[in-house]
Design a protein around this motif. Structure first.
Motif, mmCIF file in Angstrom:
data_model
loop_
_atom_site.group_PDB
_atom_site.id
_atom_site.type_symbol
_atom_site.label_atom_id
_atom_site.label_comp_id
_atom_site.label_asym_id
_atom_site.label_seq_id
_atom_site.Cartn_x
_atom_site.Cartn_y
_atom_site.Cartn_z
ATOM 1 N N GLY A 303 0.821 -1.284 -0.136
ATOM 2 C CA GLY A 303 0.125 0.065 0.019
ATOM 3 C C GLY A 303 0.935 1.220 0.018
ATOM 4 O O GLY A 303 0.167 2.205 0.163
ATOM 5 N N VAL A 304 1.957 1.258 -0.136
ATOM 6 C CA VAL A 304 2.812 2.417 -0.395
ATOM 7 C C VAL A 304 2.812 3.118 -1.693
ATOM 8 O O VAL A 304 2.760 4.257 -1.659
ATOM 9 C CB VAL A 304 4.447 1.947 -0.085
ATOM 10 C CG1 VAL A 304 5.268 3.190 -0.224
ATOM 11 C CG2 VAL A 304 4.775 1.192 1.439
ATOM 12 N N LEU A 305 2.758 2.213 -2.692
ATOM 13 C CA LEU A 305 2.469 2.649 -3.891
ATOM 14 C C LEU A 305 1.041 2.127 -4.462
ATOM 15 O O LEU A 305 0.707 1.113 -4.100
ATOM 16 C CB LEU A 305 3.325 1.922 -4.996
ATOM 17 C CG LEU A 305 4.855 2.733 -5.056
ATOM 18 C CD1 LEU A 305 5.631 1.878 -6.100
ATOM 19 C CD2 LEU A 305 5.093 4.227 -5.393
ATOM 20 N N SER A 306 0.303 2.867 -5.053
ATOM 21 C CA SER A 306 -0.884 2.301 -5.893
ATOM 22 C C SER A 306 -0.426 1.699 -7.172
ATOM 23 O O SER A 306 0.211 2.007 -7.784
ATOM 24 C CB SER A 306 -1.872 3.516 -6.067
ATOM 25 O OG SER A 306 -1.443 4.466 -6.870
ATOM 26 N N TYR A 307 -1.359 0.715 -7.325
ATOM 27 C CA TYR A 307 -1.026 -0.077 -8.640
ATOM 28 C C TYR A 307 -2.415 0.310 -9.475
ATOM 29 O O TYR A 307 -3.468 0.585 -9.006
ATOM 30 C CB TYR A 307 -1.089 -1.677 -8.455
ATOM 31 C CG TYR A 307 -2.377 -2.164 -7.602
ATOM 32 C CD1 TYR A 307 -3.520 -2.744 -8.254
ATOM 33 C CD2 TYR A 307 -2.179 -2.221 -6.191
ATOM 34 C CE1 TYR A 307 -4.279 -3.281 -7.345
ATOM 35 C CE2 TYR A 307 -3.214 -2.681 -5.394
ATOM 36 C CZ TYR A 307 -4.283 -3.288 -6.144
ATOM 37 O OH TYR A 307 -5.350 -3.949 -5.053
ATOM 38 N N VAL A 321 -5.692 -3.153 -1.080
ATOM 39 C CA VAL A 321 -4.564 -2.513 -0.322
ATOM 40 C C VAL A 321 -4.196 -1.201 -0.638
ATOM 41 O O VAL A 321 -3.759 -0.822 -1.495
ATOM 42 C CB VAL A 321 -3.242 -3.296 -0.374
ATOM 43 C CG1 VAL A 321 -2.228 -2.925 0.585
ATOM 44 C CG2 VAL A 321 -3.435 -4.832 -0.410
ATOM 45 N N ASN A 322 -4.858 -0.136 0.328
ATOM 46 C CA ASN A 322 -4.666 1.453 -0.269
ATOM 47 C C ASN A 322 -3.712 2.143 0.604
ATOM 48 O O ASN A 322 -3.425 2.961 0.228
ATOM 49 C CB ASN A 322 -6.093 1.891 0.221
ATOM 50 C CG ASN A 322 -7.399 1.223 -0.721
ATOM 51 O OD1 ASN A 322 -7.083 1.264 -1.904
ATOM 52 N ND2 ASN A 322 -8.407 0.892 0.071
ATOM 53 N N SER A 323 -3.335 1.160 1.740
ATOM 54 C CA SER A 323 -2.397 2.055 2.698
ATOM 55 C C SER A 323 -1.679 0.775 3.259
ATOM 56 O O SER A 323 -2.022 0.121 3.538
ATOM 57 C CB SER A 323 -2.898 2.924 3.611
ATOM 58 O OG SER A 323 -3.677 2.299 4.428
ATOM 59 N N PRO A 324 -0.577 1.256 3.989
ATOM 60 C CA PRO A 324 0.270 0.217 4.908
ATOM 61 C C PRO A 324 -0.522 -0.127 6.164
ATOM 62 O O PRO A 324 -0.483 -1.170 6.308
ATOM 63 C CB PRO A 324 1.499 1.065 5.455
ATOM 64 C CG PRO A 324 1.783 2.184 4.400
ATOM 65 C CD PRO A 324 0.398 2.372 3.962
#
Length: 498
Positions: A303-307, A321-324
């Motif tokens: 979730g550190v980078l968005s895909y 997974v939107n964030s850590p």
């Protein structure tokens, strides 16, 4: 003239409550590259600070070209031709390369007291050209890669007419190609008459460059040997005080159900169509050349980078997974490659760093249970063998290897099912590596699914159950451990596209 350009005899340095150096000896010859090795906490950093005039020894003598000397301060050591280049470059990122090279010894017109910028730029260019640099001295330091910044640090040393250059873990953050370039520069400096103390955890650095190796252990001098006359096994024994008979303690896996599945994960400009699965008890190695997109894939899973597109499944359920924070709630943990910037709060204590992911478990109605926090952090710091006086020591005071152990301990505080570990043994000594491998193997036995990102082939082959090789943002091939060899992995990582 003395046989040795630098000699230290019986050096002892004491800080409150700890003997940082205990009767240490060292001898450096003219035009020699001499490797200094030892575990984190062996005394290497204090040794550098004694030589460069940062600290004064309580006992012992320093000889420069056969003459006894005591450096009053770093400026004094520099004036005697001693310079140090550190793993983490200490630069002024917003100033130019020229300004960084001549900081503290600028060329100044004696009459007007004005800085002679053109003269300094020209001198900087000559120094950089001599080192094979391909960038202009007028560019900002912060725009350069780590490898280029280290070249600037070497140019800075040469600008002070340094004859003794200490290189502290210079290859730890470099790619194989960048390391080869650094080797070339070190050999040129040697051939031009400089003497180099090369500090490293990497055996390949020593074998590639040095003719002599000295080992410190537990603040003591253990011995010095010709590189071609000491075996790898004996060198490890000298460094850690015991044989590491099984460097990779890989236990027979107890493979369970699929715990993580990735389908066609893509992020424009970084990676595309990434698909793989990890099962309970399995270690999946994600390898390939640096820049292949491995870290970016892991950061997307955490979730550190968005895909941009693709699907992630945890225990057969599609998740977002939107964030850590959302990753941790799903049972995904991440050990980042850059422990200092992304893994630790350096000005916090060891214990607080370890328990940071588990504050909810340690709190009741908003109040933190200090006693419970201390107990957990002590248990986990001992489990990973963090070398410190107490868990209240600042993370910034630890050696690189011990900082990495703290980051590993952080992973053990949360209720996780999936661990993503990005270069977990980068810059870590051989004893600490064995300890981290033991921990990862134990966690796999407990049923964790582990994604191990690594550039080290022995680590990949020794610790994984399956190996996914990435090339230019895509998975080139997935090997079963029994079918993989170093040659096949490199072939997959480097093969030209058909």
């Amino acid at each position: 003239m003395s046989e040795f350009v630098l000699e230290l005899k019986g050096i002892t340095k004491i800080f409150p409550g700890v003997k940082a150096l205990d009767n240490v000896n060292f001898q450096l010859k003219h035009g020699e590259i001499h490797a200094l090795m030892g575990e984190n906490g062996a005394g290497k950093s204090t040794f550098i600070k004694i030589i460069t005039g940062v600290h004064a020894q309580e006992e012992g003598d320093i000889f420069l070209n056969g003459e006894k000397i005591n450096f009053k301060n770093p400026k004094d050591a520099q004036s005697h031709g001693i310079a140090a280049i550190y793993q983490h470059v200490t630069c002024y990122p917003d100033l130019s390369v020229t300004e960084n090279i001549f900081m503290g010894h600028e060329n100044v017109d004696k009459k007007t007291k004005r800085i002679l910028w053109n003269e300094m730029h020209n001198e900087a260019k000559i120094l950089l050209d001599g080192l094979g640099a391909n960038f202009d001295p007028k560019v900002e330091m912060g725009s350069l890669s780590v490898a280029q910044q280290q070249i600037v640090e070497i140019a800075k040393a040469l600008s002070t007419n340094a004859k003794i250059i200490i290189m502290d873990e210079p290859t730890a953050a470099l790619t194989k190609k960048e390391s080869e370039e650094l080797y070339r520069i070190a050999e040129k400096l040697r051939d031009d008459g400089a003497s180099i103390i090369f500090i490293s955890h990497r055996f390949e650095d020593m074998y590639r460059l040095a003719t002599k190796v000295t080992v410190f252990r537990d603040s003591k001098y253990i011995g010095s040997w010709d590189v071609d006359k000491i075996s790898n096994e004996n060198l490890i024994v000298a460094m850690v005080g015991r044989e590491i008979t099984e460097m990779f303690p890989k236990k027979e896996p107890k493979i369970g159900k699929e715990i993580l599945k990735v389908e066609n994960l893509s992020k424009t400009g970084f990676f595309a169509d990434i698909s793989f699965a990890v099962r309970e008890g399995e270690i999946l190695a994600l390898t390939g050349l640096v820049g292949a997109g491995r870290t970016e894939v892991c950061q997307s899973l955490y979730g550190v980078l968005s895909y941009d597109q693709g699907k992630i499944f945890v225990e057969s359920k599609e998740v977002k997974v939107n964030s850590p924070l959302s990753a941790v709630k799903l049972g995904i943990g991440y050990l980042p490659e850059d422990r200092q910037k992304q893994g630790l709060i350096l000005e916090w204590g060891i214990g607080r760093n370890i328990t940071l992911p588990a504050l909810n478990k340690l709190s009741k109605k908003g109040w933190l249970n200090d006693k419970k926090e201390t107990e957990i952090s002590k248990i986990l710091s001992e489990k990973v063998n963090v070398k410190a006086q107490s868990i209240f020591d600042l993370a910034s005071s630890l050696s690189g290897g011990n900082q990495q152990k703290v980051v590993v301990a952080k992973l053990l505080t949360s209720d996780l099912k999936i661990l993503i570990v990005d270069e977990p043994t980068k810059g870590v000594d051989v004893g600490a590596k064995a300890a981290i491998y033991e921990i990862l193997s134990d966690l796999a036995q407990q049923g964790y699914g582990i994604v191990l990102v690594s550039s080290e082939m022995p680590e990949v082959l020794g610790m994984s159950d399956r190996i996914a090789v990435m090339k230019e943002g895509r998975i080139a091939k997935i090997f079963e451990r029994k079918d993989a060899t170093q040659e096949l992995i490199l072939e997959a990582a480097m093969a030209s596209n058909k």
